[in-house]
Design a protein around this motif. Structure first.
Motif, PDB file in Angstrom:
ATOM      1  N   ASN A  18       0.499  -1.386  -0.045  1.00  0.00           N
ATOM      2  CA  ASN A  18       0.152   0.065  -0.062  1.00  0.00           C
ATOM      3  C   ASN A  18       0.655   1.206  -0.065  1.00  0.00           C
ATOM      4  O   ASN A  18       0.305   2.374  -0.320  1.00  0.00           O
ATOM      5  CB  ASN A  18      -0.938   0.002   1.317  1.00  0.00           C
ATOM      6  CG  ASN A  18      -2.156  -0.950   1.122  1.00  0.00           C
ATOM      7  OD1 ASN A  18      -2.602  -1.280   0.199  1.00  0.00           O
ATOM      8  ND2 ASN A  18      -2.039  -1.630   2.014  1.00  0.00           N
ATOM      9  N   LYS A  45       1.132   3.922  -2.924  1.00  0.00           N
ATOM     10  CA  LYS A  45      -0.120   4.226  -3.410  1.00  0.00           C
ATOM     11  C   LYS A  45      -0.350   5.770  -3.205  1.00  0.00           C
ATOM     12  O   LYS A  45       0.275   6.549  -2.326  1.00  0.00           O
ATOM     13  CB  LYS A  45      -1.284   3.480  -2.954  1.00  0.00           C
ATOM     14  CG  LYS A  45      -1.134   1.886  -3.400  1.00  0.00           C
ATOM     15  CD  LYS A  45      -2.038   1.262  -2.920  1.00  0.00           C
ATOM     16  CE  LYS A  45      -2.109  -0.157  -3.515  1.00  0.00           C
ATOM     17  NZ  LYS A  45      -3.042  -1.263  -2.756  1.00  0.00           N
ATOM     18  N   HIS A  73       4.711   0.158  -7.147  1.00  0.00           N
ATOM     19  CA  HIS A  73       3.104   0.056  -7.208  1.00  0.00           C
ATOM     20  C   HIS A  73       2.488   1.173  -6.572  1.00  0.00           C
ATOM     21  O   HIS A  73       2.655   1.026  -5.178  1.00  0.00           O
ATOM     22  CB  HIS A  73       3.107  -1.406  -6.718  1.00  0.00           C
ATOM     23  CG  HIS A  73       1.557  -1.786  -6.749  1.00  0.00           C
ATOM     24  ND1 HIS A  73       0.873  -2.110  -7.791  1.00  0.00           N
ATOM     25  CD2 HIS A  73       0.758  -1.725  -5.822  1.00  0.00           C
ATOM     26  CE1 HIS A  73      -0.364  -2.558  -7.437  1.00  0.00           C
ATOM     27  NE2 HIS A  73      -0.611  -2.021  -6.097  1.00  0.00           N
ATOM     28  N   GLN A 126      -7.611   4.083  -3.700  1.00  0.00           N
ATOM     29  CA  GLN A 126      -6.460   4.326  -2.775  1.00  0.00           C
ATOM     30  C   GLN A 126      -6.108   5.814  -3.158  1.00  0.00           C
ATOM     31  O   GLN A 126      -4.748   5.980  -3.389  1.00  0.00           O
ATOM     32  CB  GLN A 126      -5.481   3.527  -2.338  1.00  0.00           C
ATOM     33  CG  GLN A 126      -6.119   2.293  -1.663  1.00  0.00           C
ATOM     34  CD  GLN A 126      -5.280   0.991  -1.294  1.00  0.00           C
ATOM     35  OE1 GLN A 126      -5.068   0.321  -1.943  1.00  0.00           O
ATOM     36  NE2 GLN A 126      -4.690   1.375  -0.099  1.00  0.00           N
ATOM     37  N   GLU A 128      -5.345  -1.773 -13.800  1.00  0.00           N
ATOM     38  CA  GLU A 128      -6.760  -1.928 -13.681  1.00  0.00           C
ATOM     39  C   GLU A 128      -7.917  -0.592 -14.385  1.00  0.00           C
ATOM     40  O   GLU A 128      -8.704  -0.118 -13.785  1.00  0.00           O
ATOM     41  CB  GLU A 128      -7.378  -1.855 -12.266  1.00  0.00           C
ATOM     42  CG  GLU A 128      -6.460  -3.113 -11.573  1.00  0.00           C
ATOM     43  CD  GLU A 128      -6.768  -3.228  -9.837  1.00  0.00           C
ATOM     44  OE1 GLU A 128      -7.856  -2.418  -9.155  1.00  0.00           O
ATOM     45  OE2 GLU A 128      -6.332  -4.092  -9.281  1.00  0.00           O
ATOM     46  N   GLN A 138      -2.217  -9.658 -12.833  1.00  0.00           N
ATOM     47  CA  GLN A 138      -2.302  -9.976 -11.275  1.00  0.00           C
ATOM     48  C   GLN A 138      -2.498 -11.396 -11.012  1.00  0.00           C
ATOM     49  O   GLN A 138      -1.743 -11.709  -9.891  1.00  0.00           O
ATOM     50  CB  GLN A 138      -3.258  -8.907 -10.636  1.00  0.00           C
ATOM     51  CG  GLN A 138      -3.263  -7.667 -11.017  1.00  0.00           C
ATOM     52  CD  GLN A 138      -4.135  -6.515 -10.160  1.00  0.00           C
ATOM     53  OE1 GLN A 138      -5.059  -7.180  -9.486  1.00  0.00           O
ATOM     54  NE2 GLN A 138      -4.000  -5.397 -10.517  1.00  0.00           N
ATOM     55  N   GLU A 180       0.642 -10.226  -8.811  1.00  0.00           N
ATOM     56  CA  GLU A 180       0.051 -10.262  -7.545  1.00  0.00           C
ATOM     57  C   GLU A 180      -0.633 -11.869  -7.268  1.00  0.00           C
ATOM     58  O   GLU A 180      -1.636 -12.001  -6.897  1.00  0.00           O
ATOM     59  CB  GLU A 180      -1.187  -9.382  -7.450  1.00  0.00           C
ATOM     60  CG  GLU A 180      -0.729  -8.007  -7.875  1.00  0.00           C
ATOM     61  CD  GLU A 180      -1.731  -6.763  -7.496  1.00  0.00           C
ATOM     62  OE1 GLU A 180      -2.842  -7.098  -6.980  1.00  0.00           O
ATOM     63  OE2 GLU A 180      -1.634  -5.630  -8.084  1.00  0.00           O
ATOM     64  N   TRP A 200       1.320 -12.076  -3.791  1.00  0.00           N
ATOM     65  CA  TRP A 200       0.569 -10.730  -3.039  1.00  0.00           C
ATOM     66  C   TRP A 200       0.398 -11.203  -1.554  1.00  0.00           C
ATOM     67  O   TRP A 200      -0.559 -11.301  -1.255  1.00  0.00           O
ATOM     68  CB  TRP A 200      -0.755 -10.481  -3.770  1.00  0.00           C
ATOM     69  CG  TRP A 200      -1.073  -9.012  -3.559  1.00  0.00           C
ATOM     70  CD1 TRP A 200      -2.062  -8.347  -2.720  1.00  0.00           C
ATOM     71  CD2 TRP A 200      -0.220  -7.789  -4.136  1.00  0.00           C
ATOM     72  NE1 TRP A 200      -2.003  -7.114  -2.552  1.00  0.00           N
ATOM     73  CE2 TRP A 200      -0.909  -6.622  -3.523  1.00  0.00           C
ATOM     74  CE3 TRP A 200       0.839  -7.900  -4.880  1.00  0.00           C
ATOM     75  CZ2 TRP A 200      -0.754  -5.637  -3.762  1.00  0.00           C
ATOM     76  CZ3 TRP A 200       1.262  -6.398  -5.064  1.00  0.00           C
ATOM     77  CH2 TRP A 200       0.542  -5.523  -4.576  1.00  0.00           C
ATOM     78  N   TRP A 232      -4.877 -10.145   1.801  1.00  0.00           N
ATOM     79  CA  TRP A 232      -5.972  -9.295   1.883  1.00  0.00           C
ATOM     80  C   TRP A 232      -7.322  -9.988   1.376  1.00  0.00           C
ATOM     81  O   TRP A 232      -8.413  -9.469   1.770  1.00  0.00           O
ATOM     82  CB  TRP A 232      -5.873  -8.393   0.482  1.00  0.00           C
ATOM     83  CG  TRP A 232      -6.051  -9.054  -0.734  1.00  0.00           C
ATOM     84  CD1 TRP A 232      -5.065 -10.107  -1.261  1.00  0.00           C
ATOM     85  CD2 TRP A 232      -7.094  -8.971  -1.806  1.00  0.00           C
ATOM     86  NE1 TRP A 232      -5.435 -10.367  -2.505  1.00  0.00           N
ATOM     87  CE2 TRP A 232      -6.747  -9.823  -2.766  1.00  0.00           C
ATOM     88  CE3 TRP A 232      -8.239  -8.362  -1.995  1.00  0.00           C
ATOM     89  CZ2 TRP A 232      -7.531 -10.064  -3.973  1.00  0.00           C
ATOM     90  CZ3 TRP A 232      -8.995  -8.321  -2.983  1.00  0.00           C
ATOM     91  CH2 TRP A 232      -8.716  -9.413  -4.091  1.00  0.00           C
TER      92      TRP A 232
HETATM   93  O1  9MR Z   1      -3.203  -5.515  -0.740  1.00  0.00           O
HETATM   94  C1  9MR Z   1      -3.776  -4.242  -0.550  1.00  0.00           C
HETATM   95  C2  9MR Z   1      -4.775  -4.347   0.507  1.00  0.00           C
HETATM   96  O2  9MR Z   1      -3.803  -4.156   1.618  1.00  0.00           O
HETATM   97  C3  9MR Z   1      -5.683  -3.154   0.281  1.00  0.00           C
HETATM   98  O3  9MR Z   1      -6.551  -2.959   1.388  1.00  0.00           O
HETATM   99  C4  9MR Z   1      -6.291  -2.695  -0.951  1.00  0.00           C
HETATM  100  C5  9MR Z   1      -7.119  -1.730  -1.088  1.00  0.00           C
HETATM  101  O4  9MR Z   1      -7.682  -1.619  -2.228  1.00  0.00           O
HETATM  102  O5  9MR Z   1      -5.423  -3.090  -1.851  1.00  0.00           O
HETATM  103  C6  9MR Z   1      -4.744  -4.477  -1.944  1.00  0.00           C
HETATM  104  O6  9MR Z   1      -3.872  -4.552  -3.094  1.00  0.00           O
HETATM  105  C7  9MR Z   1      -4.403  -4.499  -4.379  1.00  0.00           C
HETATM  106  C8  9MR Z   1      -3.375  -3.889  -5.285  1.00  0.00           C
HETATM  107  O7  9MR Z   1      -2.966  -2.816  -4.800  1.00  0.00           O
HETATM  108  C9  9MR Z   1      -4.173  -3.818  -6.766  1.00  0.00           C
HETATM  109  N1  9MR Z   1      -4.488  -5.089  -7.006  1.00  0.00           N
HETATM  110  C10 9MR Z   1      -5.450  -5.738  -6.180  1.00  0.00           C
HETATM  111  C11 9MR Z   1      -4.950  -5.877  -4.968  1.00  0.00           C
HETATM  112  C12 9MR Z   1      -5.701  -6.506  -4.014  1.00  0.00           C
HETATM  113  O8  9MR Z   1      -6.821  -5.709  -3.591  1.00  0.00           O
END
Ligand code: 9MR
Length: 401
Positions: free
Chosen positions: A115, A118, A151, A158, A199, A285, A317, A354, A362
């Motif tokens: 995160n 971002k 990333h 976010q 995305e 991903q 990911e 991931w 997540w």
């Molecule tokens: O792993 C990330 C998680 O901690 C956050 O809460 C989430 C919020 O959108 O984002 C997750 O990572 C994402 C990544 O940045 C983009 N692809 C999808 C991932 C899983 O949601």
């Protein structure tokens, strides 16, 4: 009972994998070979090392060969096949579990921040950039000798909306904010590759670009450009200009999810990449679910299309929702096999998981999505199967000597 079955299964796997008779302590083809002293191998640390509940077989003094998972690190084994192996982690995980830093250092060659790079983590409500947390993590990564993946520069989630929403009446201000963010990020971080745009295609629309109407996640940059494609073009142009200005040459990726299950989206992403020379990498991903019908066929078809773009190809990911360690191991091994078979070495951008531990995924612990589990970071069957597979490809002796 479950433990006994797993132990038995793993022992059978080990024995078949290396065609080794019960009486051979170490098969003769491996005699004389030694470990190559990869980072942390044989460190004696039991954190995530050989702490599995079915680690091949136990050292009971009999002649059964014992696989020594501490001999080589997974990232070293993958590197010998031209795969840069990475994992994502968050500041929270890193601060709360010392095992995270240990495992990343020992097992992986690259890291991605879950995160902390971002938009909402860097850009403040007044529009200034604050790199403190990301810098701490980047410094750690540098000290640990792992490479850093960037990333992400352009996403629809976010975002620092407190700032961006003050600009939305003026598309030129949004464009300026985006440009200065991209330049600021590229200048600040030394990464081997960037997710430039993440995305950008919406789901189930046969590859239509995402708009404010097709997301529920928040701020969509493309809404403030003549079209979302114009924003994607701008993202790659700014990233390319910034790299030239600051003398950096990372691979510039376009990245999306569900490419395996949404062929329209995949086609759109591949077409965009083929038509824009500033895109130097395409990434899937691969947030996968074992219940997807013909998942293996879909993964193969997707990898073939990505390779046909001629760009670098990355699995960005990787995780897999599943209910069986054996199924997960089988699917991860299949993915590595297909990646090696389909992606020529010169196009291999790497494979990144991931996360590390199911408990911090997540997707939640119940998804069993990753390679380690539990508070003690126990290596799962998937780790061991990947390790054995890569060890065998590299012609290395997996047995305790
Ligand atoms: O792993 C990330 C998680 O901690 C956050 O809460 C989430 C919020 O959108 O984002 C997750 O990572 C994402 C990544 O940045 C983009 N692809 C999808 C991932 C899983 O949601």
């Amino acid at each position: 009972m479950k433990k006994c079955i797993l132990t038995l299964a793993a022992t059978i796997l080990v024995l078949t994998a290396f065609s080794c008779g019960k009486d051979d302590v170490v098969p003769s083809k491996y005699q004389g070979l030694t470990g190559h002293g990869s980072s942390g191998s044989g460190s004696g640390s039991n954190t995530g090392n050989n702490t599995g509940d079915n680690s091949g077989s136990t050292d009971t003094g009999d002649t059964t060969p014992v696989i020594d998972y501490t001999k080589y690190a997974l990232g070293e084994l993958a590197a010998q096949q031209g795969i840069k192996l990475g994992a994502a982690f968050t500041y929270w995980e890193y601060r709360n579990n010392p095992q995270v830093a240990e495992i990343l250092t020992r097992e992986f060659k690259a890291v991605t921040f879950g995160n902390e790079m971002k938009h909402d983590a860097i850009v403040q409500a007044n529009g200034s950039m604050n790199f403190t947390t990301a810098d701490q993590m980047a410094q750690w990564a540098k000290n640990a000798g792992t490479e850093l993946f960037g990333h992400v520069l352009g996403w629809h989630s976010q975002q620092q909306t407190a700032y961006l929403n003050t600009l939305t009446s003026d598309p030129a201000a949004i464009d300026a904010a985006f440009k200065s963010y991209v330049f600021g990020m590229v200048e600040h971080f030394d990464v081997y590759a960037w997710d430039v745009v993440n995305e950008t295609f919406s789901d189930g629309t046969n590859g239509a670009f995402r708009t404010q109407q097709t997301t529920q996640n928040g701020f969509v940059w493309g809404t403030y450009y003549p079209s979302t494609k114009d924003w994607v073009d701008a993202a790659f142009a700014y990233a390319t200009e910034a790299c030239a200005k600051y003398g950096k040459s990372p691979v510039l990726y376009i990245n999306d999810y569900n490419l395996e299950t949404d062929p329209g989206k995949r086609q759109a992403l591949c077409n965009y990449a083929k038509n824009n020379p500033q895109v130097t990498g395409v990434a899937s991903q691969m947030h996968l679910d074992i219940r997807t019908p013909d998942l293996k066929g879909k993964i193969e078809a997707s990898l073939r299309d990505l390779v046909a773009t001629g760009k670098m190809v990355r699995i960005a990911e990787l995780d897999l929702k599943n209910n069986s360690d054996i199924d997960q191991a089988d699917m991860f091994k299949y993915i590595f096999q297909k990646y090696l078979e389909i992606v020529p070495e010169a196009q291999r951008g790497g494979i990144t998981f991931w996360g590390i531990n199911d408990k911090d995924s997540w997707l939640g612990e119940d998804s069993h999505a990753l390679l380690w589990k539990g508070g003690n970071y126990v290596q799962k069957e998937s780790y061991r199967v990947l390790w054995q597979y890569l060890c065998e490809l590299n012609g290395l002796n997996p047995y305790k000597e």
